[in-house]
Design a protein around this motif. Structure first.
Motif, PDB file in Angstrom:
ATOM      1  N   ARG A 140       1.259  -1.094  -0.068  1.00 35.82           N
ATOM      2  CA  ARG A 140       0.030   0.023  -0.097  1.00 35.82           C
ATOM      3  C   ARG A 140       1.311   0.941   0.090  1.00 35.82           C
ATOM      4  NH1 ARG A 140      -3.537   0.196   4.882  1.00 35.82           N
ATOM      5  NH2 ARG A 140      -1.585   0.311   5.759  1.00 35.82           N
ATOM      6  N   ALA A 141       1.862   1.334   0.505  1.00 35.17           N
ATOM      7  CA  ALA A 141       2.785   1.561   1.079  1.00 35.17           C
ATOM      8  C   ALA A 141       3.442   2.659  -0.576  1.00 35.17           C
ATOM      9  CB  ALA A 141       3.360   1.889   1.883  1.00 35.17           C
ATOM     10  N   ILE A 142       4.441   1.637  -1.054  1.00 36.62           N
ATOM     11  CA  ILE A 142       4.941   1.955  -2.189  1.00 36.62           C
ATOM     12  C   ILE A 142       4.532   2.083  -3.346  1.00 36.62           C
ATOM     13  CG2 ILE A 142       6.148   0.221  -4.163  1.00 36.62           C
ATOM     14  CD1 ILE A 142       6.905  -1.496  -1.696  1.00 36.62           C
ATOM     15  N   ARG A 143       2.709   2.156  -3.186  1.00 36.83           N
ATOM     16  CA  ARG A 143       1.711   2.106  -4.093  1.00 36.83           C
ATOM     17  C   ARG A 143       1.237   3.884  -4.226  1.00 36.83           C
ATOM     18  NH1 ARG A 143       0.985   2.505  -8.786  1.00 36.83           N
ATOM     19  NH2 ARG A 143      -1.391   2.509  -9.690  1.00 36.83           N
ATOM     20  N   CYS A 144       1.145   3.965  -2.767  1.00 34.67           N
ATOM     21  CA  CYS A 144       0.898   5.256  -2.188  1.00 34.67           C
ATOM     22  C   CYS A 144       2.101   6.165  -2.826  1.00 34.67           C
ATOM     23  CB  CYS A 144       0.904   5.596  -0.529  1.00 34.67           C
ATOM     24  SG  CYS A 144       0.700   6.862  -0.174  1.00 34.67           S
ATOM     25  N   TYR A 145       3.045   5.962  -2.573  1.00 35.31           N
ATOM     26  CA  TYR A 145       4.637   6.258  -2.663  1.00 35.31           C
ATOM     27  C   TYR A 145       4.332   6.780  -4.780  1.00 35.31           C
ATOM     28  CZ  TYR A 145       5.860   5.975   2.101  1.00 35.31           C
ATOM     29  OH  TYR A 145       5.508   5.795   3.023  1.00 35.31           O
ATOM     30  N   GLU A 146       4.056   5.745  -5.359  1.00 33.96           N
ATOM     31  CA  GLU A 146       4.515   6.019  -7.002  1.00 33.96           C
ATOM     32  C   GLU A 146       3.420   6.720  -7.142  1.00 33.96           C
ATOM     33  OE1 GLU A 146       5.916   1.006  -8.573  1.00 33.96           O
ATOM     34  OE2 GLU A 146       3.740   1.436  -8.074  1.00 33.96           O
ATOM     35  N   ASN A 147       2.120   6.679  -6.565  1.00 35.85           N
ATOM     36  CA  ASN A 147       0.778   7.696  -7.603  1.00 35.85           C
ATOM     37  C   ASN A 147       1.468   9.340  -7.075  1.00 35.85           C
ATOM     38  OD1 ASN A 147      -0.989   5.670  -7.953  1.00 35.85           O
ATOM     39  ND2 ASN A 147      -1.425   5.711  -6.254  1.00 35.85           N
ATOM     40  N   ALA A 148       2.249   9.213  -5.861  1.00 36.73           N
ATOM     41  CA  ALA A 148       3.115  10.767  -5.788  1.00 36.73           C
ATOM     42  C   ALA A 148       3.723  11.105  -6.532  1.00 36.73           C
ATOM     43  CB  ALA A 148       3.201  10.399  -4.160  1.00 36.73           C
ATOM     44  N   GLY A 149       4.086  10.406  -7.474  1.00 37.98           N
ATOM     45  CA  GLY A 149       5.526  10.770  -8.274  1.00 37.98           C
ATOM     46  C   GLY A 149       7.432  10.002  -8.469  1.00 37.98           C
ATOM     47  N   PHE A 150       7.229   8.922  -6.849  1.00 32.33           N
ATOM     48  CA  PHE A 150       8.004   8.281  -6.749  1.00 32.33           C
ATOM     49  C   PHE A 150       8.654   6.766  -7.732  1.00 32.33           C
ATOM     50  CE2 PHE A 150       7.285  10.298  -3.202  1.00 32.33           C
ATOM     51  CZ  PHE A 150       8.902  11.063  -2.427  1.00 32.33           C
ATOM     52  N   ARG A 151       9.697   6.403  -8.261  1.00 32.94           N
ATOM     53  CA  ARG A 151       9.814   5.773  -8.941  1.00 32.94           C
ATOM     54  C   ARG A 151      10.913   4.773  -8.018  1.00 32.94           C
ATOM     55  NH1 ARG A 151      15.495   6.630 -10.439  1.00 32.94           N
ATOM     56  NH2 ARG A 151      15.761   8.515 -10.744  1.00 32.94           N
ATOM     57  N   GLN A 152      10.362   3.309  -8.277  1.00 33.60           N
ATOM     58  CA  GLN A 152      10.834   2.374  -6.994  1.00 33.60           C
ATOM     59  C   GLN A 152      12.489   1.997  -8.153  1.00 33.60           C
ATOM     60  OE1 GLN A 152       9.164  -1.291  -6.527  1.00 33.60           O
ATOM     61  NE2 GLN A 152       7.508  -0.655  -6.659  1.00 33.60           N
ATOM     62  N   VAL A 153      13.366   1.952  -7.344  1.00 37.70           N
ATOM     63  CA  VAL A 153      15.147   2.114  -7.674  1.00 37.70           C
ATOM     64  C   VAL A 153      15.190   0.987  -7.476  1.00 37.70           C
ATOM     65  CG1 VAL A 153      17.256   2.995  -7.922  1.00 37.70           C
ATOM     66  CG2 VAL A 153      15.207   4.575  -7.610  1.00 37.70           C
ATOM     67  N   LYS A 154      15.554   0.237  -6.333  1.00 34.50           N
ATOM     68  CA  LYS A 154      16.446  -1.015  -6.294  1.00 34.50           C
ATOM     69  C   LYS A 154      15.773  -1.952  -5.027  1.00 34.50           C
ATOM     70  CE  LYS A 154      20.342   1.389  -4.494  1.00 34.50           C
ATOM     71  NZ  LYS A 154      21.307   2.202  -5.107  1.00 34.50           N
ATOM     72  N   GLN A 155      16.385  -2.692  -4.952  1.00 33.95           N
ATOM     73  CA  GLN A 155      15.629  -3.129  -3.349  1.00 33.95           C
ATOM     74  C   GLN A 155      17.199  -3.064  -2.128  1.00 33.95           C
ATOM     75  OE1 GLN A 155      13.501  -7.091  -2.092  1.00 33.95           O
ATOM     76  NE2 GLN A 155      14.134  -6.366  -0.432  1.00 33.95           N
ATOM     77  N   ILE A 156      17.449  -2.253  -1.106  1.00 26.63           N
ATOM     78  CA  ILE A 156      18.178  -2.621  -0.921  1.00 26.63           C
ATOM     79  C   ILE A 156      18.088  -2.935   0.668  1.00 26.63           C
ATOM     80  CG2 ILE A 156      18.654   0.015  -1.075  1.00 26.63           C
ATOM     81  CD1 ILE A 156      16.824   1.703   0.841  1.00 26.63           C
ATOM     82  N   VAL A 157      19.025  -3.334   1.775  1.00 27.46           N
ATOM     83  CA  VAL A 157      19.091  -3.616   3.077  1.00 27.46           C
ATOM     84  C   VAL A 157      19.623  -2.082   3.406  1.00 27.46           C
ATOM     85  CG1 VAL A 157      19.509  -5.044   5.089  1.00 27.46           C
ATOM     86  CG2 VAL A 157      19.507  -6.133   2.606  1.00 27.46           C
ATOM     87  N   THR A 158      18.583  -1.835   4.919  1.00 26.02           N
ATOM     88  CA  THR A 158      18.837  -0.527   5.939  1.00 26.02           C
ATOM     89  C   THR A 158      19.397  -1.177   7.317  1.00 26.02           C
ATOM     90  OG1 THR A 158      16.659   0.234   6.346  1.00 26.02           O
ATOM     91  CG2 THR A 158      17.379   0.546   4.322  1.00 26.02           C
ATOM     92  N   PRO A 159      19.441  -0.346   8.638  1.00 25.77           N
ATOM     93  CA  PRO A 159      19.767  -1.408   9.345  1.00 25.77           C
ATOM     94  C   PRO A 159      17.544  -1.096  10.550  1.00 25.77           C
ATOM     95  CG  PRO A 159      20.831   1.503   8.960  1.00 25.77           C
ATOM     96  CD  PRO A 159      19.600   0.938   8.204  1.00 25.77           C
TER      97      PRO A 159
END
Ligand SMILES: CC(C)(COP(=O)(O)OP(=O)(O)OC[C@H]1O[C@@H](n2cnc3c(N)ncnc32)[C@H](O)[C@@H]1OP(=O)(O)O)[C@@H](O)C(=O)NCCC(=O)NCCS
Length: 180
Positions: A140-159
């Motif tokens: 849901r968050a990913i789709r929301c951010y795409e709708n707001a103009g973001f693009r998926q770049v890559k999968q990462i590992v954060t802390p």
């Protein structure tokens, strides 16, 4: 019926008890830290002057003038503690957000909130990009951010674990940002 209007204001220390209630709601605990913080922990972590030491700016989202969401922006470069070690651009800002009212999820308000925050950030000419890092299964968050103009770049590992690194480039004009 007119559409609800989403705006942002800076969070102050007077908002912290409301934020504490919000952070204890199950739909937030699920996606934000994974635990129910005490009021003392919220004061220690979210006091605006404490966040400012980490270059984090907290906001309250307003729905027709009433608080309904929390958002924060940060300077990615120099975040420390294992966050964004490869970043070299001082103009990159990151964002995180949630809608506090469970009955208002999935109605397009998150998209409006993120657009408003991105537009606010790009009003600073020094900001080059805005990033965000939802969990890979937070569809849901990913789709929301795409709708707001973001693009998926890559999968990462954060802390905090695996995440999808998403970017919103600087629009060519301010009006393009609000229309993104
Ligand atoms: C993430 C959040 C801010 C998004 O705000 P929102 O108002 O719920 O999102 P929107 O309604 O604007 O957009 C959601 C989109 O996801 C879609 N969606 C909803 N559930 C979905 C699912 N399980 N799988 C795929 N897409 C889904 C919706 O259909 C909508 O897309 P569409 O408009 O193209 O149909 C909000 O859901 C929230 O606060 N969630 C809890 C905390 C959280 O996850 N914070 C983000 C941490 S990174």
């Amino acid at each position: 019926m007119t559409s609800p209007i989403v705006t942002l204001r800076l969070m102050t220390e007077h908002d912290l008890s409301m934020l504490h209630q919000w952070l204890n709601r199950p739909h937030i605990v699920e996606w934000w830290g994974g635990e129910r913080p005490s009021l003392q922990a919220v004061h220690e972590h979210y006091l605006p002057r404490v966040l400012a030491q980490e270059s984090v700016v907290p906001y309250i989202g307003l729905l027709d003038g009433m608080p309904f969401a929390y958002a924060q922006s940060y300077v990615a470069l120099g975040s420390g503690d294992g966050w964004w070690p490869d970043e070299t651009d001082p103009g990159v800002r990151g964002i995180d957000q949630f809608i506090a009212l469970p009955e208002r999820l999935g109605q397009g308000l998150g998209t409006q909130l993120v657009r408003a925050l991105v537009s606010t950030l790009f009003s600073n000419p020094e900001v080059t990009k805005v990033q965000t890092d939802p969990a890979p299964h937070n569809l849901r968050a990913i789709r929301c951010y795409e709708n707001a103009g973001f693009r998926q770049v890559k999968q990462i590992v954060t802390p905090d674990g695996p995440a999808i690194y998403m970017l919103h480039d600087r629009p060519s004009s301010p009006s393009a940002a609000s229309a993104a």
